[in-house]
Design a protein around this motif. Structure first.
Motif, short mmCIF file in Angstrom:
data_model
loop_
_atom_site.label_atom_id
_atom_site.label_comp_id
_atom_site.label_asym_id
_atom_site.label_seq_id
_atom_site.Cartn_x
_atom_site.Cartn_y
_atom_site.Cartn_z
N ALA A 14 0.87 -1.17 -0.18
CA ALA A 14 -0.10 -0.04 0.15
C ALA A 14 0.82 1.33 -0.03
N PRO A 15 0.57 2.37 -0.66
CA PRO A 15 1.24 3.39 -0.64
C PRO A 15 1.03 4.17 0.75
N ASP A 16 2.35 4.96 1.02
CA ASP A 16 2.31 5.41 2.38
C ASP A 16 1.28 6.74 2.52
N VAL A 17 1.07 7.55 1.42
CA VAL A 17 0.14 8.24 1.41
C VAL A 17 -0.91 8.27 0.22
N ASN A 18 -2.11 8.33 0.36
CA ASN A 18 -3.09 8.07 -0.49
C ASN A 18 -3.10 9.62 -1.40
N PHE A 19 -3.49 9.16 -2.62
CA PHE A 19 -3.56 10.60 -3.73
C PHE A 19 -4.35 11.80 -2.89
N TRP A 20 -5.30 11.40 -2.49
CA TRP A 20 -6.25 12.51 -1.41
C TRP A 20 -5.76 12.98 -0.45
N GLY A 21 -4.53 12.41 0.01
CA GLY A 21 -3.94 13.07 1.32
C GLY A 21 -3.99 11.89 2.47
N GLU A 22 -3.81 12.44 3.65
CA GLU A 22 -3.66 11.17 4.68
C GLU A 22 -5.01 10.76 5.15
N LEU A 23 -5.93 11.88 5.12
CA LEU A 23 -7.53 11.52 5.67
C LEU A 23 -8.40 11.66 4.45
N PRO A 24 -9.35 10.75 4.10
CA PRO A 24 -9.53 9.60 5.17
C PRO A 24 -8.51 8.73 5.07
N ALA A 25 -8.35 7.61 5.80
CA ALA A 25 -7.18 6.94 6.03
C ALA A 25 -7.34 5.59 5.12
N THR A 26 -8.59 5.21 4.70
CA THR A 26 -8.59 4.10 3.74
C THR A 26 -9.55 4.55 2.63
N GLU A 27 -9.21 3.60 1.69
CA GLU A 27 -10.03 3.72 0.31
C GLU A 27 -11.34 3.57 0.83
N ALA A 28 -11.88 2.67 1.29
CA ALA A 28 -13.16 2.50 1.68
C ALA A 28 -13.87 3.58 2.62
N GLU A 29 -13.32 4.26 3.34
CA GLU A 29 -13.80 5.71 3.75
C GLU A 29 -13.82 6.82 2.86
N TYR A 30 -12.79 6.73 1.80
CA TYR A 30 -12.89 7.81 0.90
C TYR A 30 -13.92 7.61 0.05
N TYR A 31 -14.32 6.31 -0.38
CA TYR A 31 -15.53 6.18 -1.25
C TYR A 31 -16.53 6.49 -0.57
#
Length: 340
Positions: A14-31
């Motif tokens: 998994a990448p250290d930082v998501n492309f949208w930033g540190e928060l939300p912390a998971t893809e599921a939360e981002y979705y």
């Protein structure tokens, strides 16, 4: 460990930082924050290659809502479906479309040597097998199906159209499509001839000189840093076999623009130095499609859906969404429009 094996193993991290930033912390939360549900899996193509796939759908709190249409998405060279490419899929999914995509062979988490695409037709066959497996699902019966491609993915969408029955697709959205390698980044003569000769003996060599595509594609400096942090992005020099095949495929496509009949929207930035907006105009002029639209955005670069200022991205997204919405319900008559 051979590069092709290491490629898939690296993809599992998994990448250290998501492309949208540190928060939300998971893809599921981002979705969830965007009203979308997402899932990922592997698809084994008939030839045995494994493709990493993703799906994005409108979020449901009970029975799954029926999508307005299916959108089958193809990313560009060196890119993948798990970083910034997702932002467009999430936007379309929260607008009522079920979106599906696969990392191309040799890209992202899919099987193969990194960024090695020696046979576009083989890659197309793998994608079609995945797309058609999705279309056959009972819940998708009767839904219109659209192709969506960025850069090299736009060229692949057009080649898919030219290799399949015309009624298979309700339309195609082509974002800065690579219908021809721009003369501004195409190797000068006689280098293509030399590369073709050498590629017969060493197709995987990563020695082809090229410009910094992130620098040329992404306008906003902060977004260049985000694009560069993509752990799945291929940042090495193009491989000989890939370059030769892209030149061959785009030469074929350039010669067959008049055979294009699928309804399409092509969007392109006037300042694009990676793919040539003049070739998109040539596609619009030559295509036999009765329903065709082209929009050229003044001053925009290659990365229309990520690398521009947010207000520019919203403008392009709105145009794409309006075009799709108009074609979800079949209407009589034809459409021919051109806008700058």
């Amino acid at each position: 460990m051979p590069d092709g094996e290491r490629h898939e193993e690296e993809g599992a991290a998994a990448p250290d930082v998501n492309f949208w930033g540190e928060l939300p912390a998971t893809e599921a939360e981002y979705y969830a924050a965007h009203g979308v549900e997402g899932e990922s899996s592997y698809f084994t193509a008939p030839g045995g290659r494994r493709l990493f796939t993703r799906a994005w759908r409108p979020r449901s709190d009970g029975a799954p809502p029926r999508a307005r249409a299916l959108v089958f998405m193809v990313h560009g060279y060196g890119n993948d479906i798990s970083w910034t490419f997702q932002s467009t899929a999430v936007f379309l999914a929260r607008s009522g479309f079920a979106c599906f995509a696969a990392d191309l062979p040799g890209h992202g988490r899919s099987h193969g040597l990194r960024a090695f695409v020696p046979d576009i037709d083989s890659a197309i066959a793998d994608l079609l097998a995945f797309f058609r497996s999705v279309r056959r699902r009972e819940e998708h019966a009767g839904l219109p199906c659209f192709l969506f491609g960025e850069s090299m993915g736009g060229a692949i969408c057009l080649l898919i159209h030219l290799r399949t029955p015309p009624e298979e697709w309700a339309g195609a959205v082509l974002v800065a499509p690579m219908c021809k390698i721009s003369d501004r980044i195409r190797p000068p003569w006689p280098l293509p001839q030399i590369l073709t000769f050498v590629a017969r003996f060493a197709p995987t060599l990563a020695i082809v000189p090229t410009a910094d595509l992130i620098e040329k594609s992404v306008k906003v400096p902060a977004k260049r840093l985000i694009a560069a942090r993509n752990p799945m992005r291929y940042n090495g020099r193009p491989r000989l076999g890939t370059v030769v095949e892209l030149l061959r495929a785009t030469d074929e496509l350039g010669a067959r623009l008049g055979e294009v009949t699928v309804p399409f929207l092509v969007v392109h930035g006037s300042a694009d130095e990676v793919t040539d907006p003049a070739i998109s105009r040539a596609l619009y002029d030559a295509a036999a499609s009765e329903d065709k639209t082209i929009k050229i955005y003044d001053g925009m670069l290659h990365s229309l859906l990520f690398g521009e200022p947010d207000e520019n991205i919203e403008r392009v997204r709105a145009d794409i969404l309006a075009w799709l919405n108009e074609r979800c319900t079949p209407r009589e008559g034809s459409f021919l429009t051109i806008q700058d």
